[in-house]
Design a protein around this motif. Sequence first.
Motif, mmCIF file in Angstrom:
data_model
loop_
_atom_site.group_PDB
_atom_site.id
_atom_site.type_symbol
_atom_site.label_atom_id
_atom_site.label_comp_id
_atom_site.label_asym_id
_atom_site.label_seq_id
_atom_site.Cartn_x
_atom_site.Cartn_y
_atom_site.Cartn_z
ATOM 1 N N ASP A 1 0.840 -1.212 0.000
ATOM 2 C CA ASP A 1 0.000 0.000 0.000
ATOM 3 C C ASP A 1 0.870 1.256 0.000
ATOM 4 N N ASP A 2 1.905 1.248 0.819
ATOM 5 C CA ASP A 2 2.797 2.410 0.863
ATOM 6 C C ASP A 2 3.468 2.618 -0.489
ATOM 7 N N LEU A 3 3.827 1.526 -1.153
ATOM 8 C CA LEU A 3 4.509 1.612 -2.436
ATOM 9 C C LEU A 3 3.561 2.066 -3.540
ATOM 10 N N ILE A 4 2.365 1.466 -3.580
ATOM 11 C CA ILE A 4 1.433 1.742 -4.674
ATOM 12 C C ILE A 4 0.668 3.048 -4.456
ATOM 13 N N LYS A 5 0.093 3.213 -3.271
ATOM 14 C CA LYS A 5 -0.796 4.344 -3.024
ATOM 15 C C LYS A 5 -0.055 5.617 -2.628
ATOM 16 N N ASP A 6 1.023 5.461 -1.868
ATOM 17 C CA ASP A 6 1.743 6.637 -1.370
ATOM 18 C C ASP A 6 3.011 6.941 -2.164
ATOM 19 N N GLY A 7 3.373 6.039 -3.057
ATOM 20 C CA GLY A 7 4.595 6.255 -3.829
ATOM 21 C C GLY A 7 5.849 6.242 -2.981
#
Length: 211
Positions: free
Chosen positions: A184-190
Amino acid sequence: MTTYNKTARAWLAGCAAVAIALTLGGCASRGGGAALADAKPVTDHTYLIGPGDNINIVVWRNPEVSTSVPVRPDGKITTPLVEDLEASGKTSTELARDIEKALAKFIQQPVVTVIVTGFVSTYGEQIRVIGQAARPQALPYRRDMSLMDVLIMVGGVTELASGNKATIIRKIDGKNQVIPVRLDDLIKDGDISANLYMRPGDILVVPESFF
């Protein structure tokens, strides 16, 4: 300045220092896990032929025995003059030398080149993505492949996925180890610190969120 004021200021300064440390510590912990910048890619990886790969076999000055064949599910190939030759688990160079040995019974000093297309690789080297990925599947490992690359290839995760509870199962020294990852941090927050290099044989498990 009174002793009381000095003591009060010292106390406040200490509290401020602790608060700053906790804030910085909280920011750093968000990048926990194996960050891409801290991990090392696999630099000595050599592709191994696997069932489902297509093999172009070129025999110099002998076009009649040059051919293109698939690697069968049992890992073997059959070519003109050569039957049931094991191909799975070998590099293209190793397979070329084996074909030369087999052809030497019929052709004087054969020179063979093997070109692999339609990459599938061996099952032991494939990257498997299971669970709440948009398209769960097995992927051929590619040099310098990262977690982000894998997510792009499988179309990301579903709405039901609990991305920050995902894990990578990796075999290290013959034992399976579980590595937490933060999708989620990688995909949604970049958050690029949540990215990491993959290894041949990794299994990405994306669990379902229950709330």
